[in-house]
Enzyme design. Structure first.
Site, PDB file in Angstrom:
ATOM      1  N   THR A 184     -33.805   1.701 -67.883  1.00  0.00           N
ATOM      2  CA  THR A 184     -34.974   1.766 -67.013  1.00  0.00           C
ATOM      3  C   THR A 184     -36.252   1.495 -67.794  1.00  0.00           C
ATOM      4  O   THR A 184     -36.322   1.771 -68.994  1.00  0.00           O
ATOM      5  CB  THR A 184     -35.042   3.170 -66.363  1.00  0.00           C
ATOM      6  N   ASP A 185     -37.273   1.008 -67.084  1.00  0.00           N
ATOM      7  CA  ASP A 185     -38.583   0.817 -67.731  1.00  0.00           C
ATOM      8  C   ASP A 185     -39.222   2.155 -68.107  1.00  0.00           C
ATOM      9  O   ASP A 185     -40.166   2.205 -68.899  1.00  0.00           O
ATOM     10  CB  ASP A 185     -39.524   0.000 -66.828  1.00  0.00           C
ATOM     11  N   GLU A 186     -38.709   3.245 -67.529  1.00  0.00           N
ATOM     12  CA  GLU A 186     -39.337   4.552 -67.788  1.00  0.00           C
ATOM     13  C   GLU A 186     -39.190   5.014 -69.232  1.00  0.00           C
ATOM     14  O   GLU A 186     -39.883   5.939 -69.654  1.00  0.00           O
ATOM     15  CB  GLU A 186     -38.736   5.619 -66.875  1.00  0.00           C
ATOM     16  N   TYR A 202     -35.293  13.057 -67.324  1.00  0.00           N
ATOM     17  CA  TYR A 202     -34.498  11.867 -66.952  1.00  0.00           C
ATOM     18  C   TYR A 202     -34.777  10.711 -67.899  1.00  0.00           C
ATOM     19  O   TYR A 202     -33.856  10.139 -68.495  1.00  0.00           O
ATOM     20  CB  TYR A 202     -34.800  11.444 -65.496  1.00  0.00           C
ATOM     21  N   LYS A 254     -32.334   8.772 -70.716  1.00  0.00           N
ATOM     22  CA  LYS A 254     -32.038   7.331 -70.718  1.00  0.00           C
ATOM     23  C   LYS A 254     -32.478   6.702 -72.051  1.00  0.00           C
ATOM     24  O   LYS A 254     -31.785   5.839 -72.598  1.00  0.00           O
ATOM     25  CB  LYS A 254     -32.735   6.628 -69.549  1.00  0.00           C
ATOM     26  N   ARG A 256     -45.846   1.522 -58.987  1.00  0.00           N
ATOM     27  CA  ARG A 256     -44.486   1.165 -59.378  1.00  0.00           C
ATOM     28  C   ARG A 256     -44.326  -0.344 -59.198  1.00  0.00           C
ATOM     29  O   ARG A 256     -44.978  -0.953 -58.371  1.00  0.00           O
ATOM     30  CB  ARG A 256     -43.447   1.926 -58.525  1.00  0.00           C
ATOM     31  N   HIS A 262     -46.237  13.268 -63.917  1.00  0.00           N
ATOM     32  CA  HIS A 262     -46.065  12.036 -63.121  1.00  0.00           C
ATOM     33  C   HIS A 262     -46.577  10.788 -63.853  1.00  0.00           C
ATOM     34  O   HIS A 262     -47.774  10.660 -64.089  1.00  0.00           O
ATOM     35  CB  HIS A 262     -46.839  12.221 -61.810  1.00  0.00           C
TER      36      HIS A 262
HETATM   37  P1  NAD Z   1     -27.677   6.606 -58.119  1.00  0.00           P
HETATM   38  O1  NAD Z   1     -28.056   8.022 -58.360  1.00  0.00           O
HETATM   39  O2  NAD Z   1     -27.827   6.029 -56.758  1.00  0.00           O
HETATM   40  O3  NAD Z   1     -26.146   6.359 -58.534  1.00  0.00           O
HETATM   41  C1  NAD Z   1     -25.598   6.918 -59.682  1.00  0.00           C
HETATM   42  C2  NAD Z   1     -24.074   6.813 -59.587  1.00  0.00           C
HETATM   43  O4  NAD Z   1     -23.508   7.342 -60.791  1.00  0.00           O
HETATM   44  C3  NAD Z   1     -23.481   7.621 -58.423  1.00  0.00           C
HETATM   45  O5  NAD Z   1     -22.519   6.853 -57.749  1.00  0.00           O
HETATM   46  C4  NAD Z   1     -22.839   8.820 -59.115  1.00  0.00           C
HETATM   47  O6  NAD Z   1     -21.727   9.354 -58.411  1.00  0.00           O
HETATM   48  C5  NAD Z   1     -22.435   8.217 -60.448  1.00  0.00           C
HETATM   49  N1  NAD Z   1     -22.303   9.238 -61.506  1.00  0.00           N
HETATM   50  C6  NAD Z   1     -23.183  10.224 -61.822  1.00  0.00           C
HETATM   51  N2  NAD Z   1     -22.699  10.967 -62.839  1.00  0.00           N
HETATM   52  C7  NAD Z   1     -21.501  10.422 -63.170  1.00  0.00           C
HETATM   53  C8  NAD Z   1     -20.525  10.739 -64.151  1.00  0.00           C
HETATM   54  N3  NAD Z   1     -20.697  11.778 -65.002  1.00  0.00           N
HETATM   55  N4  NAD Z   1     -19.420   9.978 -64.238  1.00  0.00           N
HETATM   56  C9  NAD Z   1     -19.220   8.934 -63.393  1.00  0.00           C
HETATM   57  N5  NAD Z   1     -20.107   8.598 -62.426  1.00  0.00           N
HETATM   58  C10 NAD Z   1     -21.235   9.337 -62.332  1.00  0.00           C
HETATM   59  O7  NAD Z   1     -28.485   5.769 -59.201  1.00  0.00           O
HETATM   60  P2  NAD Z   1     -29.113   4.305 -59.123  1.00  0.00           P
HETATM   61  O8  NAD Z   1     -30.493   4.406 -58.625  1.00  0.00           O
HETATM   62  O9  NAD Z   1     -28.151   3.406 -58.479  1.00  0.00           O
HETATM   63  O10 NAD Z   1     -29.205   3.975 -60.694  1.00  0.00           O
HETATM   64  C11 NAD Z   1     -28.103   3.384 -61.364  1.00  0.00           C
HETATM   65  C12 NAD Z   1     -28.486   3.101 -62.787  1.00  0.00           C
HETATM   66  O11 NAD Z   1     -29.617   2.242 -62.837  1.00  0.00           O
HETATM   67  C13 NAD Z   1     -28.886   4.332 -63.607  1.00  0.00           C
HETATM   68  O12 NAD Z   1     -28.384   4.189 -64.909  1.00  0.00           O
HETATM   69  C14 NAD Z   1     -30.403   4.304 -63.596  1.00  0.00           C
HETATM   70  O13 NAD Z   1     -30.917   4.944 -64.752  1.00  0.00           O
HETATM   71  C15 NAD Z   1     -30.647   2.810 -63.636  1.00  0.00           C
HETATM   72  N6  NAD Z   1     -31.921   2.336 -63.065  1.00  0.00           N
HETATM   73  C16 NAD Z   1     -32.299   2.722 -61.827  1.00  0.00           C
HETATM   74  C17 NAD Z   1     -33.469   2.205 -61.256  1.00  0.00           C
HETATM   75  C18 NAD Z   1     -33.917   2.573 -59.844  1.00  0.00           C
HETATM   76  O14 NAD Z   1     -34.964   2.127 -59.414  1.00  0.00           O
HETATM   77  N7  NAD Z   1     -33.154   3.324 -59.092  1.00  0.00           N
HETATM   78  C19 NAD Z   1     -34.255   1.310 -62.005  1.00  0.00           C
HETATM   79  C20 NAD Z   1     -33.840   0.960 -63.307  1.00  0.00           C
HETATM   80  C21 NAD Z   1     -32.659   1.477 -63.812  1.00  0.00           C
HETATM   81  O1  DAU Z   2     -38.768   2.711 -62.887  1.00  0.00           O
HETATM   82  C1  DAU Z   2     -37.384   2.821 -62.717  1.00  0.00           C
HETATM   83  C2  DAU Z   2     -37.054   4.196 -62.164  1.00  0.00           C
HETATM   84  O2  DAU Z   2     -37.457   4.183 -60.799  1.00  0.00           O
HETATM   85  C3  DAU Z   2     -35.567   4.532 -62.281  1.00  0.00           C
HETATM   86  O3  DAU Z   2     -35.251   4.654 -63.647  1.00  0.00           O
HETATM   87  C4  DAU Z   2     -35.235   5.831 -61.554  1.00  0.00           C
HETATM   88  O4  DAU Z   2     -33.843   6.050 -61.575  1.00  0.00           O
HETATM   89  C5  DAU Z   2     -35.714   5.716 -60.120  1.00  0.00           C
HETATM   90  O5  DAU Z   2     -35.486   6.939 -59.444  1.00  0.00           O
HETATM   91  C6  DAU Z   2     -37.195   5.361 -60.073  1.00  0.00           C
HETATM   92  O6  DAU Z   2     -38.003   6.446 -60.593  1.00  0.00           O
HETATM   93  P1  DAU Z   2     -39.367   6.899 -59.867  1.00  0.00           P
HETATM   94  O7  DAU Z   2     -39.632   8.295 -60.257  1.00  0.00           O
HETATM   95  O8  DAU Z   2     -40.416   5.875 -60.038  1.00  0.00           O
HETATM   96  O9  DAU Z   2     -38.851   6.788 -58.324  1.00  0.00           O
HETATM   97  P2  DAU Z   2     -39.013   7.731 -57.046  1.00  0.00           P
HETATM   98  O10 DAU Z   2     -38.399   6.980 -55.899  1.00  0.00           O
HETATM   99  O11 DAU Z   2     -38.582   9.112 -57.285  1.00  0.00           O
HETATM  100  O12 DAU Z   2     -40.603   7.739 -56.842  1.00  0.00           O
HETATM  101  C7  DAU Z   2     -41.372   6.559 -56.763  1.00  0.00           C
HETATM  102  C8  DAU Z   2     -42.838   6.952 -56.718  1.00  0.00           C
HETATM  103  O13 DAU Z   2     -43.119   7.610 -55.468  1.00  0.00           O
HETATM  104  C9  DAU Z   2     -43.237   7.940 -57.791  1.00  0.00           C
HETATM  105  O14 DAU Z   2     -44.558   7.634 -58.231  1.00  0.00           O
HETATM  106  C10 DAU Z   2     -43.228   9.305 -57.089  1.00  0.00           C
HETATM  107  C11 DAU Z   2     -43.619   8.951 -55.681  1.00  0.00           C
HETATM  108  N1  DAU Z   2     -43.052   9.775 -54.577  1.00  0.00           N
HETATM  109  C12 DAU Z   2     -41.707  10.010 -54.588  1.00  0.00           C
HETATM  110  C13 DAU Z   2     -41.122  10.717 -53.554  1.00  0.00           C
HETATM  111  C14 DAU Z   2     -39.636  11.006 -53.541  1.00  0.00           C
HETATM  112  C15 DAU Z   2     -43.868  10.205 -53.535  1.00  0.00           C
HETATM  113  O15 DAU Z   2     -45.087   9.963 -53.523  1.00  0.00           O
HETATM  114  N2  DAU Z   2     -43.288  10.885 -52.502  1.00  0.00           N
HETATM  115  C16 DAU Z   2     -41.940  11.156 -52.463  1.00  0.00           C
HETATM  116  O16 DAU Z   2     -41.477  11.782 -51.476  1.00  0.00           O
END
Ligand code: NAD
Ligand code: DAU
Length: 334
Positions: A123-125, A150, A154, A214, A276
Protein backbone atom coordinates in the site's frame (compact mmCIF):
# COMPACT_ATOMS: atom_id res chain seq x y z
CA UNK A 1 5.37 -19.41 -17.91
CA UNK A 2 3.06 -18.84 -14.98
CA UNK A 3 0.42 -21.51 -15.37
CA UNK A 4 -0.34 -21.98 -11.67
CA UNK A 5 -0.89 -19.03 -9.33
CA UNK A 6 -1.40 -19.09 -5.58
CA UNK A 7 -3.42 -15.99 -4.69
CA UNK A 8 -3.66 -15.37 -0.96
CA UNK A 9 -6.63 -13.28 0.22
CA UNK A 10 -8.35 -14.07 -3.07
CA UNK A 11 -11.78 -14.09 -1.42
CA UNK A 12 -11.41 -10.46 -0.29
CA UNK A 13 -12.12 -7.28 -2.23
CA UNK A 14 -9.00 -6.68 -4.34
CA UNK A 15 -7.88 -10.30 -4.40
CA UNK A 16 -11.19 -11.54 -5.82
CA UNK A 17 -11.17 -8.82 -8.46
CA UNK A 18 -7.68 -10.00 -9.43
CA UNK A 19 -8.83 -13.64 -9.63
CA UNK A 20 -11.75 -12.61 -11.86
CA UNK A 21 -9.37 -10.63 -14.06
CA UNK A 22 -6.96 -13.59 -14.43
CA UNK A 23 -9.77 -16.03 -15.26
CA UNK A 24 -11.13 -13.70 -17.91
CA UNK A 25 -7.88 -12.38 -19.43
CA UNK A 26 -5.45 -15.32 -19.10
CA UNK A 27 -7.23 -18.56 -20.01
CA UNK A 28 -4.19 -20.82 -19.55
CA UNK A 29 -3.74 -19.94 -15.87
CA UNK A 30 -5.09 -21.98 -12.93
CA UNK A 31 -5.62 -20.13 -9.65
CA UNK A 32 -5.52 -21.55 -6.14
CA UNK A 33 -6.93 -19.11 -3.60
CA UNK A 34 -5.70 -19.41 -0.01
CA UNK A 35 -8.05 -17.46 2.23
CA UNK A 36 -8.98 -17.70 5.91
CA UNK A 37 -12.45 -16.25 5.22
CA UNK A 38 -12.23 -13.71 8.02
CA UNK A 39 -15.07 -11.19 8.38
CA UNK A 40 -13.74 -9.57 5.16
CA UNK A 41 -13.45 -12.76 3.11
CA UNK A 42 -16.48 -14.14 1.32
CA UNK A 43 -16.98 -17.25 -0.84
CA UNK A 44 -19.58 -15.28 -2.77
CA UNK A 45 -16.79 -13.06 -4.12
CA UNK A 46 -15.67 -16.03 -6.23
CA UNK A 47 -19.17 -17.21 -7.19
CA UNK A 48 -19.67 -18.17 -10.82
CA UNK A 49 -15.99 -18.76 -11.57
CA UNK A 50 -15.22 -22.11 -13.30
CA UNK A 51 -14.23 -24.82 -10.80
CA UNK A 52 -11.61 -26.21 -13.20
CA UNK A 53 -9.82 -22.82 -13.20
CA UNK A 54 -10.21 -21.68 -9.57
CA UNK A 55 -9.82 -23.68 -6.34
CA UNK A 56 -10.50 -22.17 -2.91
CA UNK A 57 -8.47 -23.50 0.01
CA UNK A 58 -9.76 -22.17 3.32
CA UNK A 59 -6.78 -21.66 5.58
CA UNK A 60 -4.37 -19.27 7.25
CA UNK A 61 -1.25 -17.77 5.63
CA UNK A 62 0.44 -18.22 9.03
CA UNK A 63 -0.05 -22.02 8.83
CA UNK A 64 3.47 -23.05 7.75
CA UNK A 65 2.56 -26.67 6.88
CA UNK A 66 -0.34 -25.69 4.67
CA UNK A 67 1.63 -22.87 3.03
CA UNK A 68 4.54 -25.23 2.40
CA UNK A 69 2.27 -27.73 0.64
CA UNK A 70 0.53 -25.12 -1.53
CA UNK A 71 3.69 -23.24 -2.48
CA UNK A 72 5.25 -26.49 -3.77
CA UNK A 73 2.37 -26.79 -6.23
CA UNK A 74 2.60 -23.31 -7.73
CA UNK A 75 4.67 -21.21 -10.16
CA UNK A 76 4.07 -17.90 -8.36
CA UNK A 77 2.50 -16.46 -5.22
CA UNK A 78 0.56 -13.19 -5.27
CA UNK A 79 0.10 -12.18 -1.65
CA UNK A 80 -3.05 -10.11 -1.04
CA UNK A 81 -4.15 -11.62 2.30
CA UNK A 82 -4.10 -9.07 5.10
CA UNK A 83 -6.00 -7.36 7.81
CA UNK A 84 -6.70 -4.24 5.76
CA UNK A 85 -8.71 -1.66 7.72
CA UNK A 86 -6.98 1.21 9.53
CA UNK A 87 -9.87 1.82 11.96
CA UNK A 88 -9.76 -1.82 13.09
CA UNK A 89 -6.01 -1.63 13.62
CA UNK A 90 -6.56 1.27 16.03
CA UNK A 91 -9.00 -0.83 18.06
CA UNK A 92 -6.97 -4.07 18.10
CA UNK A 93 -3.59 -4.27 16.34
CA UNK A 94 -2.94 -7.94 17.25
CA UNK A 95 -4.33 -9.64 14.11
CA UNK A 96 -2.52 -7.08 11.95
CA UNK A 97 0.83 -8.05 13.43
CA UNK A 98 0.06 -11.75 13.10
CA UNK A 99 -1.42 -11.91 9.61
CA UNK A 100 0.43 -9.07 7.92
CA UNK A 101 3.90 -9.72 9.33
CA UNK A 102 4.01 -13.38 10.38
CA UNK A 103 1.87 -14.40 7.39
CA UNK A 104 4.25 -12.68 4.97
CA UNK A 105 7.24 -14.27 6.71
CA UNK A 106 5.63 -17.72 6.37
CA UNK A 107 5.07 -17.28 2.62
CA UNK A 108 8.57 -15.89 2.08
CA UNK A 109 10.16 -18.89 3.76
CA UNK A 110 8.22 -21.34 1.60
CA UNK A 111 8.95 -19.41 -1.62
CA UNK A 112 12.62 -19.32 -0.67
CA UNK A 113 12.69 -23.07 -0.06
CA UNK A 114 11.03 -23.97 -3.38
CA UNK A 115 12.46 -21.14 -5.51
CA UNK A 116 8.97 -19.80 -6.27
CA UNK A 117 8.34 -16.32 -7.72
CA UNK A 118 6.69 -14.00 -5.18
CA UNK A 119 4.74 -10.76 -5.51
CA UNK A 120 3.93 -8.61 -2.48
CA UNK A 121 0.73 -6.54 -2.61
CA UNK A 122 1.37 -3.47 -0.54
CA UNK A 123 0.00 0.00 0.00
CA UNK A 124 1.01 3.63 -0.47
CA UNK A 125 0.36 4.08 3.26
CA UNK A 126 3.82 2.71 4.07
CA UNK A 127 5.12 6.14 2.98
CA UNK A 128 3.08 8.00 5.61
CA UNK A 129 1.26 11.07 4.35
CA UNK A 130 1.83 14.23 2.30
CA UNK A 131 0.85 17.82 3.05
CA UNK A 132 -2.53 19.01 1.77
CA UNK A 133 -2.56 21.46 -1.15
CA UNK A 134 0.85 20.43 -2.37
CA UNK A 135 2.18 18.89 -5.59
CA UNK A 136 4.43 16.27 -3.91
CA UNK A 137 3.81 12.60 -4.68
CA UNK A 138 5.14 9.28 -3.39
CA UNK A 139 7.85 7.64 -5.51
CA UNK A 140 9.58 4.25 -5.15
CA UNK A 141 12.39 5.96 -3.22
CA UNK A 142 10.17 7.82 -0.71
CA UNK A 143 11.12 6.94 2.89
CA UNK A 144 8.95 4.53 4.85
CA UNK A 145 7.03 6.49 7.54
CA UNK A 146 3.88 4.54 8.40
CA UNK A 147 1.34 6.18 10.73
CA UNK A 148 -1.07 3.45 11.87
CA UNK A 149 -0.68 -0.10 13.18
CA UNK A 150 -2.06 -1.29 9.82
CA UNK A 151 0.42 0.66 7.70
CA UNK A 152 3.29 -0.18 10.07
CA UNK A 153 2.48 -3.88 9.69
CA UNK A 154 2.44 -3.56 5.89
CA UNK A 155 5.73 -1.62 5.99
CA UNK A 156 7.25 -4.38 8.14
CA UNK A 157 6.13 -7.01 5.65
CA UNK A 158 7.66 -5.06 2.74
CA UNK A 159 10.95 -4.85 4.65
CA UNK A 160 10.95 -8.63 5.05
CA UNK A 161 10.46 -9.04 1.30
CA UNK A 162 13.37 -6.69 0.55
CA UNK A 163 15.59 -8.59 2.98
CA UNK A 164 14.66 -11.98 1.47
CA UNK A 165 15.51 -10.61 -1.99
CA UNK A 166 18.89 -9.35 -0.92
CA UNK A 167 19.98 -12.06 1.50
CA UNK A 168 18.43 -15.14 -0.12
CA UNK A 169 18.03 -14.10 -3.76
CA UNK A 170 14.25 -14.51 -3.59
CA UNK A 171 12.65 -13.75 -6.99
CA UNK A 172 10.26 -11.09 -5.78
CA UNK A 173 8.62 -7.77 -6.63
CA UNK A 174 6.56 -5.36 -4.53
CA UNK A 175 3.73 -3.05 -5.58
CA UNK A 176 2.39 -0.21 -3.46
CA UNK A 177 -1.04 0.86 -4.65
CA UNK A 178 -3.31 3.75 -3.74
CA UNK A 179 -6.95 3.54 -2.55
CA UNK A 180 -9.02 1.05 -4.55
CA UNK A 181 -12.75 1.24 -5.18
CA UNK A 182 -15.20 -0.92 -7.12
CA UNK A 183 -17.33 -4.06 -6.67
CA UNK A 184 -16.96 -6.49 -3.73
CA UNK A 185 -15.42 -3.92 -1.33
CA UNK A 186 -16.45 -4.69 2.25
CA UNK A 187 -18.90 -2.14 3.67
CA UNK A 188 -16.54 -0.93 6.41
CA UNK A 189 -14.53 1.10 3.84
CA UNK A 190 -15.30 4.74 2.99
CA UNK A 191 -17.00 4.52 -0.42
CA UNK A 192 -19.13 1.37 0.09
CA UNK A 193 -19.99 2.51 3.63
CA UNK A 194 -21.50 5.75 2.38
CA UNK A 195 -23.31 4.13 -0.57
CA UNK A 196 -24.84 1.42 1.61
CA UNK A 197 -25.67 3.93 4.35
CA UNK A 198 -27.82 5.78 1.84
CA UNK A 199 -29.29 2.55 0.44
CA UNK A 200 -30.24 1.40 3.96
CA UNK A 201 -31.65 4.72 5.21
CA UNK A 202 -28.62 5.74 7.31
CA UNK A 203 -26.75 9.03 7.05
CA UNK A 204 -23.22 9.00 5.55
CA UNK A 205 -20.37 9.79 7.99
CA UNK A 206 -17.45 12.08 7.28
CA UNK A 207 -14.39 12.04 9.55
CA UNK A 208 -12.88 15.28 10.86
CA UNK A 209 -12.86 18.17 8.39
CA UNK A 210 -13.31 15.96 5.30
CA UNK A 211 -10.24 17.66 3.78
CA UNK A 212 -8.11 14.48 3.74
CA UNK A 213 -7.19 13.43 0.22
CA UNK A 214 -7.04 9.91 -1.21
CA UNK A 215 -5.76 8.90 -4.67
CA UNK A 216 -8.52 6.63 -6.04
CA UNK A 217 -7.98 3.82 -8.54
CA UNK A 218 -10.61 1.47 -9.95
CA UNK A 219 -9.70 -2.01 -8.76
CA UNK A 220 -9.63 -3.51 -12.30
CA UNK A 221 -6.77 -1.16 -13.16
CA UNK A 222 -4.89 -2.41 -10.09
CA UNK A 223 -5.37 -6.02 -11.26
CA UNK A 224 -3.85 -5.33 -14.69
CA UNK A 225 -0.90 -3.54 -13.12
CA UNK A 226 -0.19 -6.49 -10.81
CA UNK A 227 -0.29 -8.90 -13.75
CA UNK A 228 2.13 -6.69 -15.71
CA UNK A 229 4.56 -6.51 -12.77
CA UNK A 230 4.28 -10.24 -12.07
CA UNK A 231 4.98 -11.25 -15.66
CA UNK A 232 7.26 -8.45 -16.93
CA UNK A 233 8.53 -6.54 -13.87
CA UNK A 234 12.19 -6.44 -12.87
CA UNK A 235 12.98 -8.80 -10.00
CA UNK A 236 13.82 -7.08 -6.74
CA UNK A 237 12.03 -3.87 -7.75
CA UNK A 238 9.21 -1.85 -6.21
CA UNK A 239 6.45 -0.39 -8.43
CA UNK A 240 3.94 2.25 -7.35
CA UNK A 241 0.42 1.89 -8.76
CA UNK A 242 -1.88 4.90 -9.05
CA UNK A 243 -4.19 6.56 -11.57
CA UNK A 244 -3.98 10.29 -10.73
CA UNK A 245 -7.31 10.07 -8.88
CA UNK A 246 -6.84 12.57 -6.07
CA UNK A 247 -10.03 13.80 -4.36
CA UNK A 248 -10.80 15.03 -0.85
CA UNK A 249 -13.18 12.88 1.17
CA UNK A 250 -15.64 15.77 1.18
CA UNK A 251 -15.59 15.88 -2.64
CA UNK A 252 -16.11 12.13 -2.92
CA UNK A 253 -19.02 12.19 -0.50
CA UNK A 254 -20.49 15.18 -2.39
CA UNK A 255 -20.38 13.16 -5.64
CA UNK A 256 -21.99 10.12 -4.00
CA UNK A 257 -24.81 12.26 -2.56
CA UNK A 258 -25.41 13.93 -5.94
CA UNK A 259 -25.31 10.66 -7.92
CA UNK A 260 -27.77 9.12 -5.43
CA UNK A 261 -30.17 12.11 -5.54
CA UNK A 262 -29.55 13.15 -1.93
CA UNK A 263 -29.37 16.72 -0.58
CA UNK A 264 -25.75 17.99 -0.41
CA UNK A 265 -25.88 18.30 3.40
CA UNK A 266 -27.46 14.88 4.10
CA UNK A 267 -24.51 13.51 6.09
CA UNK A 268 -23.00 13.66 9.60
CA UNK A 269 -19.60 15.02 10.58
CA UNK A 270 -18.07 12.55 13.04
CA UNK A 271 -15.00 12.37 15.24
CA UNK A 272 -11.74 12.23 13.30
CA UNK A 273 -9.61 9.08 13.02
CA UNK A 274 -6.61 9.34 15.42
CA UNK A 275 -3.38 9.94 13.47
CA UNK A 276 -5.45 10.41 10.28
CA UNK A 277 -3.13 10.62 7.24
CA UNK A 278 -3.74 13.88 5.40
CA UNK A 279 -3.02 13.08 1.78
CA UNK A 280 -1.78 10.24 -0.45
CA UNK A 281 -0.64 10.74 -4.05
CA UNK A 282 1.18 8.30 -6.31
CA UNK A 283 3.76 8.96 -9.00
CA UNK A 284 3.32 5.90 -11.24
CA UNK A 285 5.93 6.98 -13.83
CA UNK A 286 8.02 3.82 -13.41
CA UNK A 287 5.06 1.52 -14.05
CA UNK A 288 3.99 3.59 -17.06
CA UNK A 289 7.40 3.95 -18.70
CA UNK A 290 8.90 0.55 -17.89
CA UNK A 291 5.83 -1.64 -18.38
CA UNK A 292 3.58 0.61 -20.49
CA UNK A 293 0.66 0.29 -18.06
CA UNK A 294 -2.16 2.87 -18.31
CA UNK A 295 -5.37 3.07 -16.27
CA UNK A 296 -8.50 2.28 -18.31
CA UNK A 297 -10.87 3.89 -15.79
CA UNK A 298 -9.91 7.56 -15.95
CA UNK A 299 -13.29 9.11 -15.18
CA UNK A 300 -13.75 8.86 -11.40
CA UNK A 301 -17.38 9.97 -11.47
CA UNK A 302 -18.20 7.28 -14.04
CA UNK A 303 -16.42 4.67 -11.87
CA UNK A 304 -18.42 5.83 -8.85
CA UNK A 305 -21.66 5.60 -10.83
CA UNK A 306 -20.81 2.00 -11.77
CA UNK A 307 -19.90 1.19 -8.16
CA UNK A 308 -23.15 2.67 -6.84
CA UNK A 309 -25.08 0.59 -9.40
CA UNK A 310 -23.23 -2.55 -8.26
CA UNK A 311 -24.19 -2.02 -4.60
CA UNK A 312 -27.79 -1.25 -5.65
CA UNK A 313 -27.92 -4.49 -7.63
CA UNK A 314 -26.16 -6.64 -5.00
CA UNK A 315 -28.08 -5.84 -1.81
CA UNK A 316 -27.99 -9.49 -0.72
CA UNK A 317 -24.18 -9.41 -0.87
CA UNK A 318 -23.83 -6.60 1.71
CA UNK A 319 -27.06 -6.53 3.72
CA UNK A 320 -26.04 -9.28 6.15
CA UNK A 321 -22.89 -7.49 7.35
CA UNK A 322 -24.17 -3.91 7.35
CA UNK A 323 -25.70 -3.82 10.86
CA UNK A 324 -22.62 -5.48 12.42
CA UNK A 325 -20.26 -2.98 10.78
CA UNK A 326 -22.37 0.01 11.83
CA UNK A 327 -22.73 -1.29 15.41
CA UNK A 328 -18.94 -1.48 15.65
CA UNK A 329 -18.55 2.06 14.32
CA UNK A 330 -21.22 3.33 16.76
CA UNK A 331 -19.38 1.71 19.66
CA UNK A 332 -16.27 3.68 18.70
CA UNK A 333 -18.17 6.94 18.01
CA UNK A 334 -17.72 6.87 14.24
P1 NAD B 1 -9.91 -7.20 2.37
O1 NAD B 1 -9.94 -6.95 3.83
O2 NAD B 1 -11.13 -6.94 1.55
O3 NAD B 1 -9.51 -8.73 2.07
C1 NAD B 1 -8.51 -9.38 2.79
C2 NAD B 1 -8.64 -10.88 2.53
O4 NAD B 1 -7.58 -11.55 3.23
C3 NAD B 1 -9.96 -11.48 3.04
O5 NAD B 1 -10.50 -12.34 2.07
C4 NAD B 1 -9.54 -12.25 4.29
O6 NAD B 1 -10.37 -13.36 4.57
C5 NAD B 1 -8.13 -12.67 3.92
N1 NAD B 1 -7.29 -12.94 5.11
C6 NAD B 1 -7.15 -12.16 6.21
N2 NAD B 1 -6.31 -12.75 7.09
C7 NAD B 1 -5.92 -13.92 6.51
C8 NAD B 1 -5.06 -14.96 6.93
N3 NAD B 1 -4.42 -14.92 8.12
N4 NAD B 1 -4.86 -16.01 6.10
C9 NAD B 1 -5.49 -16.08 4.90
N5 NAD B 1 -6.34 -15.12 4.46
C10 NAD B 1 -6.54 -14.05 5.27
O7 NAD B 1 -8.66 -6.39 1.83
P2 NAD B 1 -8.43 -5.64 0.44
O8 NAD B 1 -8.89 -4.25 0.57
O9 NAD B 1 -8.92 -6.49 -0.65
O10 NAD B 1 -6.82 -5.60 0.43
C11 NAD B 1 -6.09 -6.68 -0.12
C12 NAD B 1 -4.62 -6.35 -0.09
O11 NAD B 1 -4.37 -5.16 -0.82
C13 NAD B 1 -4.05 -6.09 1.31
O12 NAD B 1 -2.76 -6.65 1.37
C14 NAD B 1 -4.00 -4.58 1.41
O13 NAD B 1 -2.98 -4.18 2.31
C15 NAD B 1 -3.66 -4.22 -0.02
N6 NAD B 1 -4.09 -2.88 -0.48
C16 NAD B 1 -5.36 -2.48 -0.30
C17 NAD B 1 -5.78 -1.24 -0.81
C18 NAD B 1 -7.22 -0.75 -0.69
O14 NAD B 1 -7.52 0.35 -1.11
N7 NAD B 1 -8.13 -1.54 -0.16
C19 NAD B 1 -4.84 -0.42 -1.47
C20 NAD B 1 -3.51 -0.87 -1.60
C21 NAD B 1 -3.16 -2.12 -1.11
O1 DAU C 1 -4.10 3.91 0.47
C1 DAU C 1 -4.33 2.53 0.42
C2 DAU C 1 -5.16 2.12 1.63
O2 DAU C 1 -6.48 2.59 1.39
C3 DAU C 1 -5.16 0.61 1.84
O3 DAU C 1 -3.86 0.21 2.20
C4 DAU C 1 -6.14 0.21 2.95
O4 DAU C 1 -6.21 -1.20 3.04
C5 DAU C 1 -7.50 0.77 2.60
O5 DAU C 1 -8.42 0.48 3.64
C6 DAU C 1 -7.43 2.27 2.38
O6 DAU C 1 -7.11 2.96 3.61
P1 DAU C 1 -7.86 4.32 4.03
O7 DAU C 1 -7.74 4.45 5.50
O8 DAU C 1 -7.46 5.44 3.16
O9 DAU C 1 -9.37 3.89 3.58
P2 DAU C 1 -10.80 4.04 4.27
O10 DAU C 1 -11.80 3.55 3.26
O11 DAU C 1 -10.85 3.49 5.63
O12 DAU C 1 -10.95 5.64 4.38
C7 DAU C 1 -10.77 6.50 3.28
C8 DAU C 1 -10.84 7.93 3.79
O13 DAU C 1 -12.18 8.22 4.22
C9 DAU C 1 -9.97 8.19 5.00
O14 DAU C 1 -9.43 9.51 4.90
C10 DAU C 1 -10.92 8.11 6.19
C11 DAU C 1 -12.22 8.60 5.61
N1 DAU C 1 -13.48 8.02 6.15
C12 DAU C 1 -13.56 6.67 6.27
C13 DAU C 1 -14.74 6.08 6.71
C14 DAU C 1 -14.86 4.58 6.85
C15 DAU C 1 -14.56 8.85 6.45
O15 DAU C 1 -14.48 10.09 6.32
N2 DAU C 1 -15.73 8.27 6.86
C16 DAU C 1 -15.86 6.91 7.00
O16 DAU C 1 -16.97 6.45 7.38
Amino acid sequence: MMKRLLVTGGAGFIGSNFVRYVVQAHPAVHVTVLDKLTYAGNRANLAGLPAERVRLVVGDVCDAQLVDRLVQQTDAVVHYAAESHNDNSLIDPAPFIQTNIVGTYTLLQACRQYGVRYHQISTDEVYGDLPLNNEAKFTPTSPYQPSSPYSASKASADMLVRAWVRSFGLRATISNCSNNYGPYQYVEKFIPRQITNILSGRRPKLYGSGANVRDWIYTADHSRAVWDILTRGTLGETYLIGANGEHSNREVLGMILRLMDQPADAFDWVRDRPGHDRRYAIDATKLRTELGWRPQYRDFEQGLRQTIAWYRDHRAWWQGSKATVEAKYAQHHQ
